[in-house]
Design an enzyme around this catalytic site. Structure first.
Site, short mmCIF file in Angstrom:
data_model
loop_
_atom_site.label_atom_id
_atom_site.label_comp_id
_atom_site.label_asym_id
_atom_site.label_seq_id
_atom_site.Cartn_x
_atom_site.Cartn_y
_atom_site.Cartn_z
N LYS A 77 -7.24 -4.07 10.63
CA LYS A 77 -5.78 -3.47 10.48
C LYS A 77 -5.62 -3.03 12.22
O LYS A 77 -6.05 -2.16 12.60
CB LYS A 77 -5.50 -2.46 9.80
CG LYS A 77 -4.10 -1.94 9.90
CD LYS A 77 -3.77 -0.76 9.19
CE LYS A 77 -4.19 0.64 9.67
NZ LYS A 77 -3.72 1.63 8.85
N GLU A 93 0.79 -1.11 0.09
CA GLU A 93 -0.09 -0.15 0.18
C GLU A 93 0.96 1.27 0.14
O GLU A 93 1.96 1.23 0.38
CB GLU A 93 -0.89 0.21 1.26
CG GLU A 93 -0.23 0.18 2.39
CD GLU A 93 -1.15 0.64 3.64
OE1 GLU A 93 -1.37 1.78 4.03
OE2 GLU A 93 -1.37 -0.46 4.30
#
Length: 223
Positions: free
Chosen positions: A135, A47
């Site tokens: 997350k 990412e």
């Protein structure tokens, strides 16, 4: 640009590789180069944080040049507009730091989203909103023991430990039940701001070897 990664595919791939790379820097061109270098060393999911100047251009460039079986997403995705922008740039998954409106927006479009949460209530809410996985951020606040405690009432929630996770900490999070660890500074150092790519590549190889030795699988072509 069409997304080629379904939520279930991202989840299965992250479970297998046990790693997520997080690029955050002050130069989009350098961030893109660092992301591609990580992919070349074995990271399948990378990412690029939207706080990086030029992040959208970097995502587009990485998507076009990524090795087979590698996928690029965006981090710090907060709003519907962020989701629009990342999707237009070719980002294949979204990552948030919190319970942001982007979770429902991405999930509603069928885009994988890793939703930032810390507490049990936030973790439950993230999944309710359509997150592919949670997350756990910042994981360093409580360490592996905290992750285990949060997982006890939610054994079916897939957690990715992010924040303060380095080579010495990763195995502890895997043992506590994390499906993967997210690696930012301990992996990239200053490479996303124009620093040493060779040193980053060496750290990447060490993380990939560690994950493989702890039960991670080899990369497969899914692109």
């Amino acid at each position: 640009m069409e997304n080629t990664l379904a939520p279930e595919e991202l989840l299965a791939g992250v479970r297998r590789t046990r790693l997520l790379a997080i690029v955050r820097g002050n130069d989009g061109t350098a961030a893109g180069k660092a992301a591609l270098a990580a992919m070349e060393e074995g990271f399948q999911y990378v990412e690029i944080a939207l706080t990086t100047p030029g992040a959208l251009d970097a995502i587009s460039e990485v998507r076009a040049a990524a090795p087979p079986g590698c996928f690029v997403g965006a981090g710090t995705v907060l709003t519907k507009q962020d989701v629009d922008n990342v999707a237009a740039a070719g980002g294949q998954f979204m990552v948030t730091p919190s319970l942001a409106p982007s979770i429902e927006e991405a999930a509603g479009r069928g885009i994988p989203v890793l939703a930032g949460a810390l507490t049990p209530s936030e973790s439950f809410e993230a999944m309710n909103r359509g997150a592919t996985a949670v997350k756990l951020f910042p994981a360093s606040i409580g360490g592996p023991g905290y992750l285990k405690a949060v997982r006890d009432p939610f054994p079916d929630i897939p957690f990715i430990a992010v924040g303060g996770v380095g080579l010495d900490e990763a195995a502890g999070y895997w043992a506590a039940g994390a499906i993967a660890v997210g690696l930012g500074g301990p992996l990239f150092g200053d490479s996303a701001s124009g620093g040493d790519l060779a040193a980053m590549r060496e750290r990447a190889r060490r993380f990939v070897a560690l994950a493989a030795g702890s039960g991670g699988g080899a990369m497969e072509s899914q692109r």
